[in-house]
Design a protein around this motif. Structure first.
Motif, mmCIF file in Angstrom:
data_model
loop_
_atom_site.group_PDB
_atom_site.id
_atom_site.type_symbol
_atom_site.label_atom_id
_atom_site.label_comp_id
_atom_site.label_asym_id
_atom_site.label_seq_id
_atom_site.Cartn_x
_atom_site.Cartn_y
_atom_site.Cartn_z
ATOM 1 N N ASN A 5 0.884 -1.084 -0.155
ATOM 2 C CA ASN A 5 0.238 -0.164 -0.112
ATOM 3 C C ASN A 5 1.063 1.431 0.080
ATOM 4 O O ASN A 5 2.277 1.688 0.666
ATOM 5 C CB ASN A 5 -1.071 0.062 1.079
ATOM 6 C CG ASN A 5 -2.047 -0.577 1.080
ATOM 7 O OD1 ASN A 5 -2.496 -1.721 0.233
ATOM 8 N ND2 ASN A 5 -2.326 -1.699 2.095
ATOM 9 N N VAL A 6 0.932 2.657 -0.761
ATOM 10 C CA VAL A 6 1.824 3.631 -1.088
ATOM 11 C C VAL A 6 0.154 4.883 -0.537
ATOM 12 O O VAL A 6 -0.918 4.528 -0.954
ATOM 13 C CB VAL A 6 2.063 3.956 -2.672
ATOM 14 C CG1 VAL A 6 3.217 4.742 -2.446
ATOM 15 C CG2 VAL A 6 2.733 2.105 -2.268
ATOM 16 N N VAL A 34 11.918 -0.420 -2.872
ATOM 17 C CA VAL A 34 11.097 -1.125 -1.878
ATOM 18 C C VAL A 34 10.285 -1.789 -2.901
ATOM 19 O O VAL A 34 9.569 -1.399 -3.589
ATOM 20 C CB VAL A 34 10.482 0.170 -0.650
ATOM 21 C CG1 VAL A 34 9.373 -0.580 -0.073
ATOM 22 C CG2 VAL A 34 11.223 0.560 -0.386
ATOM 23 N N TYR A 35 10.412 -3.344 -1.978
ATOM 24 C CA TYR A 35 9.456 -4.331 -2.688
ATOM 25 C C TYR A 35 8.056 -4.569 -0.680
ATOM 26 O O TYR A 35 9.603 -4.361 0.089
ATOM 27 C CB TYR A 35 10.106 -5.308 -3.141
ATOM 28 C CG TYR A 35 10.642 -5.262 -4.356
ATOM 29 C CD1 TYR A 35 10.038 -5.377 -5.511
ATOM 30 C CD2 TYR A 35 11.890 -5.203 -4.401
ATOM 31 C CE1 TYR A 35 10.465 -4.924 -7.074
ATOM 32 C CE2 TYR A 35 12.615 -4.696 -5.291
ATOM 33 C CZ TYR A 35 11.847 -4.758 -6.920
ATOM 34 O OH TYR A 35 12.379 -4.436 -7.937
ATOM 35 N N PRO A 36 6.998 -4.493 -1.520
ATOM 36 C CA PRO A 36 6.214 -6.076 -0.483
ATOM 37 C C PRO A 36 7.260 -6.509 0.989
ATOM 38 O O PRO A 36 8.150 -6.999 0.229
ATOM 39 C CB PRO A 36 5.492 -6.635 -0.516
ATOM 40 C CG PRO A 36 5.277 -6.136 -2.213
ATOM 41 C CD PRO A 36 6.554 -5.440 -3.149
ATOM 42 N N GLY A 37 7.234 -5.677 2.157
ATOM 43 C CA GLY A 37 8.346 -7.031 2.365
ATOM 44 C C GLY A 37 9.442 -5.876 2.689
ATOM 45 O O GLY A 37 9.698 -6.772 4.291
ATOM 46 N N HIS A 38 9.067 -5.531 3.446
ATOM 47 C CA HIS A 38 10.434 -4.625 3.180
ATOM 48 C C HIS A 38 10.572 -4.154 4.475
ATOM 49 O O HIS A 38 9.488 -4.364 5.430
ATOM 50 C CB HIS A 38 10.425 -2.645 2.400
ATOM 51 C CG HIS A 38 11.803 -2.759 2.204
ATOM 52 N ND1 HIS A 38 12.376 -1.764 3.272
ATOM 53 C CD2 HIS A 38 12.531 -1.725 1.555
ATOM 54 C CE1 HIS A 38 13.889 -1.140 2.923
ATOM 55 N NE2 HIS A 38 13.476 -1.082 2.305
ATOM 56 N N ILE A 71 8.892 3.131 6.049
ATOM 57 C CA ILE A 71 8.441 2.020 4.983
ATOM 58 C C ILE A 71 8.052 1.086 5.837
ATOM 59 O O ILE A 71 9.008 0.910 7.531
ATOM 60 C CB ILE A 71 10.178 1.788 4.461
ATOM 61 C CG1 ILE A 71 10.093 2.644 3.272
ATOM 62 C CG2 ILE A 71 9.472 0.155 3.518
ATOM 63 C CD1 ILE A 71 11.556 2.630 2.930
ATOM 64 N N GLN A 72 7.144 0.738 5.853
ATOM 65 C CA GLN A 72 7.045 -0.623 7.469
ATOM 66 C C GLN A 72 6.466 -2.000 5.778
ATOM 67 O O GLN A 72 6.309 -1.268 4.350
ATOM 68 C CB GLN A 72 5.438 -0.405 7.264
ATOM 69 C CG GLN A 72 4.983 0.903 8.275
ATOM 70 C CD GLN A 72 6.234 0.097 9.658
ATOM 71 O OE1 GLN A 72 6.103 -1.230 10.538
ATOM 72 N NE2 GLN A 72 6.579 1.564 10.241
ATOM 73 N N PRO A 73 6.592 -3.285 6.850
ATOM 74 C CA PRO A 73 6.184 -4.192 5.421
ATOM 75 C C PRO A 73 5.235 -4.331 4.069
ATOM 76 O O PRO A 73 5.296 -4.605 3.792
ATOM 77 C CB PRO A 73 6.258 -4.969 6.392
ATOM 78 C CG PRO A 73 7.072 -5.024 7.317
ATOM 79 C CD PRO A 73 6.618 -3.306 7.284
#
Length: 137
Positions: A5-6, A34-38, A71-73
């Motif tokens: 989600n951005v 950033v990819y998902p799960g960062h 940034i969150q996962p």
């Protein structure tokens, strides 16, 4: 395909809220992808582009004057001072602002506010970069 989600907001408005498969921006320490799960991260952003790759593979390009990145996962939030979609920037007006800032700096007038002119030049260059990136998609 995994997504993240951005949200991209400026002091004036929300520019984007949705999902993307990839996010990129320029922090003061360098480029961040950033990819998902960062891993969770906070960073200060420089004037420049924010790029999103959407689920369908298309790319969205935004310009920001600087700001904060969280940034969150499962989410990315950009809090920008000023921001616009690259497609909404007036390339001719930006090129004119860049030329005027450069001419001001080169004039060498004693009453010149060099710092202000350099900031204006940096912002204009970053806007042109965003417009040119959009043209090359």
């Amino acid at each position: 395909m995994k997504t993240i989600n951005v949200t991209i907001v400026s002091a004036e408005k929300e520019l984007y809220s949705g999902v993307a498969s990839f996010f990129a921006a320029t922090a003061v320490t360098g480029e961040i992808g950033v990819y998902p799960g960062h891993v969770p991260t906070l960073a200060q952003l420089k004037p420049g582009q924010v790029r999103l790759t959407l689920e369908n593979g298309t790319e969205e390009v935004f310009w920001i004057s600087g700001g904060i990145l969280e940034i969150q996962p499962k989410s990315v939030i950009v809090l920008a001072d000023c921001a616009e979609r690259a497609k909404d920037l007036d390339a001719a007006a930006v090129a004119k602002a860049k030329a005027e800032a450069k001419a001001t700096i080169e004039s060498g007038k004693p009453e010149l506010d060099v710092e202000k002119a350099l900031i204006e030049l940096t912002l204009a260059k970053s806007q042109l970069d965003a417009v040119n990136r959009l043209k090359n998609l």
